[in-house]
Design a protein around this motif. Structure first.
Motif, PDB file in Angstrom:
ATOM      1  N   HIS A  33       1.477  -1.076  -0.319  1.00 40.52           N
ATOM      2  CA  HIS A  33       0.152   0.381   0.047  1.00 40.52           C
ATOM      3  C   HIS A  33       1.332   1.514  -0.172  1.00 40.52           C
ATOM      4  O   HIS A  33       1.812   1.555   0.343  1.00 40.52           O
ATOM      5  CB  HIS A  33      -0.513  -0.120   1.256  1.00 40.52           C
ATOM      6  N   ARG A  40      -0.174   5.732   0.016  1.00 43.53           N
ATOM      7  CA  ARG A  40      -0.842   7.107  -0.505  1.00 43.53           C
ATOM      8  C   ARG A  40       0.216   8.212  -1.468  1.00 43.53           C
ATOM      9  O   ARG A  40       1.257   8.422  -0.721  1.00 43.53           O
ATOM     10  CB  ARG A  40      -1.690   7.630   0.376  1.00 43.53           C
ATOM     11  N   TYR A  75      -5.505  10.437   6.470  1.00 46.77           N
ATOM     12  CA  TYR A  75      -6.858   9.094   6.645  1.00 46.77           C
ATOM     13  C   TYR A  75      -7.905   9.161   7.752  1.00 46.77           C
ATOM     14  O   TYR A  75      -8.281   9.945   9.037  1.00 46.77           O
ATOM     15  CB  TYR A  75      -5.873   7.295   6.302  1.00 46.77           C
ATOM     16  N   ASP A  79      -9.623   6.401   8.514  1.00 51.21           N
ATOM     17  CA  ASP A  79      -9.265   5.645   9.182  1.00 51.21           C
ATOM     18  C   ASP A  79      -8.264   4.195   8.871  1.00 51.21           C
ATOM     19  O   ASP A  79      -8.634   3.635   7.920  1.00 51.21           O
ATOM     20  CB  ASP A  79     -10.065   4.353   9.247  1.00 51.21           C
ATOM     21  N   VAL A  80      -6.862   5.177   9.451  1.00 52.57           N
ATOM     22  CA  VAL A  80      -5.322   4.337   8.336  1.00 52.57           C
ATOM     23  C   VAL A  80      -5.754   2.572   8.558  1.00 52.57           C
ATOM     24  O   VAL A  80      -5.115   2.601   7.069  1.00 52.57           O
ATOM     25  CB  VAL A  80      -4.197   4.288   8.206  1.00 52.57           C
ATOM     26  N   GLU A 101      -8.912   1.540   5.335  1.00 54.25           N
ATOM     27  CA  GLU A 101      -8.418   2.182   4.194  1.00 54.25           C
ATOM     28  C   GLU A 101      -6.702   1.507   3.319  1.00 54.25           C
ATOM     29  O   GLU A 101      -7.610   0.901   2.594  1.00 54.25           O
ATOM     30  CB  GLU A 101      -8.382   3.516   4.103  1.00 54.25           C
ATOM     31  N   VAL A 102      -6.139   0.561   4.060  1.00 59.40           N
ATOM     32  CA  VAL A 102      -5.289   0.579   4.384  1.00 59.40           C
ATOM     33  C   VAL A 102      -5.901  -1.365   3.170  1.00 59.40           C
ATOM     34  O   VAL A 102      -5.714  -2.324   2.637  1.00 59.40           O
ATOM     35  CB  VAL A 102      -4.246   0.687   4.646  1.00 59.40           C
ATOM     36  N   LYS A 161       2.003   7.977   4.379  1.00 59.90           N
ATOM     37  CA  LYS A 161       2.146   8.123   6.145  1.00 59.90           C
ATOM     38  C   LYS A 161       2.836   8.245   7.583  1.00 59.90           C
ATOM     39  O   LYS A 161       3.900   8.627   7.327  1.00 59.90           O
ATOM     40  CB  LYS A 161       2.001   6.352   6.897  1.00 59.90           C
ATOM     41  N   HIS A 209       0.333   6.858  12.029  1.00 60.24           N
ATOM     42  CA  HIS A 209      -0.279   6.274  10.744  1.00 60.24           C
ATOM     43  C   HIS A 209       0.748   4.507  10.903  1.00 60.24           C
ATOM     44  O   HIS A 209       0.038   3.591  11.336  1.00 60.24           O
ATOM     45  CB  HIS A 209      -0.394   6.536   9.507  1.00 60.24           C
ATOM     46  N   ASN A 210       1.474   4.726  11.475  1.00 56.45           N
ATOM     47  CA  ASN A 210       2.570   3.700  11.113  1.00 56.45           C
ATOM     48  C   ASN A 210       2.245   3.144  12.370  1.00 56.45           C
ATOM     49  O   ASN A 210       2.210   1.499  12.514  1.00 56.45           O
ATOM     50  CB  ASN A 210       3.671   4.105  11.475  1.00 56.45           C
ATOM     51  N   SER A 219       0.130   2.877  14.316  1.00 62.73           N
ATOM     52  CA  SER A 219      -1.327   1.772  14.776  1.00 62.73           C
ATOM     53  C   SER A 219      -1.584   1.090  13.227  1.00 62.73           C
ATOM     54  O   SER A 219      -2.116  -0.386  13.507  1.00 62.73           O
ATOM     55  CB  SER A 219      -2.740   2.821  13.646  1.00 62.73           C
ATOM     56  N   LEU A 220      -0.696   1.258  12.360  1.00 63.96           N
ATOM     57  CA  LEU A 220      -0.518  -0.085  10.859  1.00 63.96           C
ATOM     58  C   LEU A 220       0.373  -1.060  12.066  1.00 63.96           C
ATOM     59  O   LEU A 220       0.206  -2.624  12.268  1.00 63.96           O
ATOM     60  CB  LEU A 220      -0.025   0.045  10.272  1.00 63.96           C
TER      61      LEU A 220
END
Length: 259
Positions: A122, A124, A136, A138-139, A142-143, A174, A178-179, A181-182
């Motif tokens: 992924h 962006r 985002y 909701d990252v 969405e990912v 990101k 974001h990172n 959270s992923l």
């Protein structure tokens, strides 16, 4: 997965392995250190990187793939260009690692008749602009939706799902939140047995957390990130520092398997 960048401008090791003999020597060291896969990149995908011409990328990656074909472990090539995909597959590559998720026109056609493993990442935006205020709602959702859509496109083209790996794309469009959270929610990307590939080695997100501005000084942070990812289900970790990461994973695995 050991990283072999044949580039002058990668964020951490740019310029170190441009000459074929130096690249081969480094590849041999990565294998000796315990790499199970080599990931060869001819074009930098760091934030702000300029695109590389097709001819330049071919000149960088095809000779190293040809030279390493038969080295005993699978060869992955980090590219999004369909012509490069076809060339490296003909030269002996076993895997295509595409930061564009096989969205470029002709990318799916370039790989579908091969037996290569395909890593869908992924991203962006693009490397030149991807870190300009990524947004985002909701990252994680969405990912995940993006990865699902790309898997559907590949399967619709006749590609077996067993050939597909998934990469949430840490640092590709990101911010730090974001990172993180992923990483925290990595199990949410597990889909029908498709392996998850994670690449956070020496990245800026680790520098933001630790205050280490120099990528080469982020070894401890990189190992911590790998262990967090492994604990949450990552199958493949893409790293610069193979020997140290292998040792850390051996300890982690020994603890997991203890009575």
């Amino acid at each position: 997965m050991g990283i072999l960048n044949i580039t002058p401008d990668s964020f951490s090791d740019g310029g170190k392995f441009l000459r074929l003999e130096m690249a081969l020597r480094h590849a041999e060291q990565l294998i000796a250190d315990g790499a199970d896969i080599l990931d060869i990149g001819g074009e930098s995908t760091r934030p702000g990187a300029q695109a590389l011409s097709l001819d330049q990328e071919l000149e960088r990656v095809v000779p190293i793939v040809e030279a390493l074909s038969g080295c005993g472990i699978p060869l992955s090539v980090d590219t999004y260009k369909p012509v490069v995909m076809q060339a490296v597959l003909s030269a002996g590559a076993d895997m295509i690692n595409d930061i564009w998720g096989f969205r470029k026109p002709g990318a799916i056609d370039a790989v579908k008749e091969s037996h290569a493993v395909l890593c869908v990442t992924h991203m962006r935006g693009d490397p030149k602009t991807m870190q300009e205020a990524p947004l985002y709602e909701d990252v994680v959702t969405e990912v995940g939706s993006f990865l699902d859509d790309r898997v559907k496109a590949l399967v619709a083209a006749g590609i077996e799902q067993t050939r597909i790996f998934l990469d949430p794309g840490y640092g590709f469009g990101k911010c730090l939140a974001h990172n993180l959270s992923l990483v925290k929610h990595l199990p949410m990307f597990m889909r029908d047995g498709m392996p998850i590939l994670v690449g956070m080695s020496r990245k800026r997100m680790l520098g933001e957390i630790t205050g280490r501005k120099v990528p080469a000084e982020r070894l401890a942070a990189s190992i911590a990130a790998v262990l967090c990812a492994a604990e949450r289900g990552a199958t493949i970790v893409r790293v610069h520092d193979v020997a140290e990461t292998v040792d850390a994973l051996k300890v982690w695995q020994a603890v997991r398997m203890a009575d």
